[in-house]
Design an enzyme around this catalytic site. Structure first.
Site, PDB file in Angstrom:
ATOM      1  N   GLY A 248      12.979  -7.840   7.194  1.00 37.54           N
ATOM      2  CA  GLY A 248      13.265  -7.605   5.896  1.00 37.54           C
ATOM      3  C   GLY A 248      15.036  -6.848   5.610  1.00 37.54           C
TER       4      GLY A 248
ATOM      5  N   ASP B 255       7.527  -7.076  13.323  1.00 39.70           N
ATOM      6  CA  ASP B 255       8.142  -8.157  11.898  1.00 39.70           C
ATOM      7  C   ASP B 255       7.171  -8.761  12.540  1.00 39.70           C
ATOM      8  OD1 ASP B 255       8.372  -9.419   9.698  1.00 39.70           O
ATOM      9  OD2 ASP B 255      10.060  -7.918   9.419  1.00 39.70           O
TER      10      ASP B 255
ATOM     11  N   THR C 247       6.347   1.560   1.460  1.00 33.73           N
ATOM     12  CA  THR C 247       6.097   0.164   0.820  1.00 33.73           C
ATOM     13  C   THR C 247       4.714   0.607   0.229  1.00 33.73           C
ATOM     14  OG1 THR C 247       5.168  -0.828   3.170  1.00 33.73           O
ATOM     15  CG2 THR C 247       3.834  -1.214   1.238  1.00 33.73           C
ATOM     16  N   THR C 248       5.225  -0.166  -1.104  1.00 38.16           N
ATOM     17  CA  THR C 248       4.344   0.134  -1.891  1.00 38.16           C
ATOM     18  C   THR C 248       3.814  -0.353  -3.291  1.00 38.16           C
ATOM     19  OG1 THR C 248       5.473  -1.714  -3.954  1.00 38.16           O
ATOM     20  CG2 THR C 248       6.268   0.947  -3.749  1.00 38.16           C
TER      21      THR C 248
ATOM     22  N   ALA D   4       5.978   7.268  -0.156  1.00 36.89           N
ATOM     23  CA  ALA D   4       7.361   7.361  -1.357  1.00 36.89           C
ATOM     24  C   ALA D   4       7.044   6.260  -1.323  1.00 36.89           C
ATOM     25  CB  ALA D   4       8.525   8.610  -0.312  1.00 36.89           C
ATOM     26  N   PRO D   5       7.176   6.811  -3.072  1.00 39.31           N
ATOM     27  CA  PRO D   5       7.768   5.568  -4.144  1.00 39.31           C
ATOM     28  C   PRO D   5       8.346   5.167  -4.464  1.00 39.31           C
ATOM     29  CG  PRO D   5       6.847   7.584  -5.071  1.00 39.31           C
ATOM     30  CD  PRO D   5       6.159   7.721  -3.901  1.00 39.31           C
ATOM     31  N   ASN D   6       9.472   6.017  -4.035  1.00 45.39           N
ATOM     32  CA  ASN D   6      11.098   5.725  -3.595  1.00 45.39           C
ATOM     33  C   ASN D   6      11.795   7.048  -3.127  1.00 45.39           C
ATOM     34  OD1 ASN D   6      13.857   5.884  -5.012  1.00 45.39           O
ATOM     35  ND2 ASN D   6      13.278   5.050  -6.947  1.00 45.39           N
TER      36      ASN D   6
ATOM     37  N   HIS E  12      13.198  -3.800 -11.471  1.00 42.32           N
ATOM     38  CA  HIS E  12      13.203  -4.385 -10.403  1.00 42.32           C
ATOM     39  C   HIS E  12      13.580  -5.064  -9.208  1.00 42.32           C
ATOM     40  CE1 HIS E  12      11.418  -0.628  -9.639  1.00 42.32           C
ATOM     41  NE2 HIS E  12      11.604  -0.341  -8.039  1.00 42.32           N
TER      42      HIS E  12
ATOM     43  N   LYS F 248      10.236  -8.640  -6.458  1.00 43.28           N
ATOM     44  CA  LYS F 248       9.047  -7.063  -6.714  1.00 43.28           C
ATOM     45  C   LYS F 248       7.799  -8.069  -6.544  1.00 43.28           C
ATOM     46  CE  LYS F 248       8.253  -2.598  -7.732  1.00 43.28           C
ATOM     47  NZ  LYS F 248       7.661  -1.904  -6.233  1.00 43.28           N
TER      48      LYS F 248
ATOM     49  N   GLY G 185       5.673   1.916  -8.764  1.00 44.43           N
ATOM     50  CA  GLY G 185       5.315   3.530  -7.892  1.00 44.43           C
ATOM     51  C   GLY G 185       5.349   4.110  -8.744  1.00 44.43           C
TER      52      GLY G 185
END
Length: 273
Positions: A18, A41, A103-104, A128-130, A158, A162, A168
């Site tokens: 990705g 992957d 990954t959210t 972490a969301p970001n 975004h 998404k 998140g």
């Protein structure tokens, strides 16, 4: 592939085909203290990493399993999708591989399960969301400002691929603001000409609006208002490389952070507000 250095951190990248995964591969290769040892992957198993814009590593995309374990990664970085991440993280925990997760969409139930899996004995995890350091600072500033304002709204924007909404980051921002202040004004809206026009209600009733637009990467604006004034706090990621300093920081720190760590706050030297 960059020459391995003594005591370098051996890294596997999950979701390597990705755009975020390929960017993580490039960042790991450029880091003098890291070695890229496996790329995973499943839909692209058997293809060279070169096919995805990361040339010269000699690595081939693999399934998560014995071959990856044989590569002896110390840390796995996961930028996949929710269902894949759940299985990936279980594999990491059971095989003693620390995890760094971007990954959210993870739920409260997921975090409860992951806290039990990453118990600090076999492996640790940083989720972490970001990973943009500016976004972490934005959340901190929003929480600092919250007690001084009676109304607030969050707009997150975004790219059009998404799949979850709200982000998140937006949810965590609202949560931090709600924890910092319980004194929020009621929504005055009584009539909805278009259902959902006021967005979704997050913690403490803070409204969150999600925009999905081609050409964007990741952006968020926090709007706060009180008598006669307003405050806007905005962060923009224009390219996926904006997340890499935070990802590499987490890769370097995860082994020293027992159990499950959510967010980059403590890694940056300040606790969650």
């Amino acid at each position: 592939m960059a020459d391995a250095v003594e005591n370098s951190i051996r890294v596997a990248v999950l979701g390597a085909a990705g755009r975020m995964g390929a960017t993580v591969c490039q960042a790991v290769l450029a880091a003098p203290d890291m070695e890229l040892v496996a790329v995973i992957d499943p839909p692209h198993e058997g293809r060279p990493l070169d096919d995805f814009g990361v040339a010269g590593t000699g690595l081939t995309i693999q399934m998560l399993g014995p071959a990856v374990k044989a590569a002896e990664p110390a840390v796995a970085v996961d930028f996949t999708h929710l269902e894949a991440a759940r299985g990936n993280l279980r594999w990491c925990a059971l095989n003693g591989v620390h995890a760094v997760v971007g990954t959210t969409g993870l739920t409260a139930s997921d975090f409860q399960d992951l806290s039990a899996l990453f118990d600090g004995d076999r492996a640790n995890a940083v989720i972490a969301p970001n990973f943009a350091i500016g976004a972490v600072l934005m959340m901190q500033l929003a929480a600092i400002a919250a007690p001084w304002f009676e109304s607030a709204e969050i707009i997150e924007l975004h790219h059009d691929n998404k799949v979850d909404a709200p982000s998140g980051t937006a949810l965590l921002t609202a949560q931090r603001m709600a924890e910092a202040s319980e004194d929020w004004g009621a929504d005055p809206t009584k009539t909805f000409t278009v259902p959902g026009a006021r967005g979704g209600e997050g913690p403490a009733g803070i409204h969150i609006h999600s925009v999905r637009l081609r050409g964007l990467v990741a952006h968020q604006e926090v709007l706060l208002g009180t008598t006669g004034q307003s405050l806007s706090i905005r962060h923009d990621s224009y390219d996926r490389t904006s997340f890499m300093p935070g990802v590499l920081l987490a890769v370097r720190e995860v082994a020293q952070r027992p159990g499950l760590t959510v967010g980059l706050d403590t890694l940056l030297g300040f606790g969650a507000t």
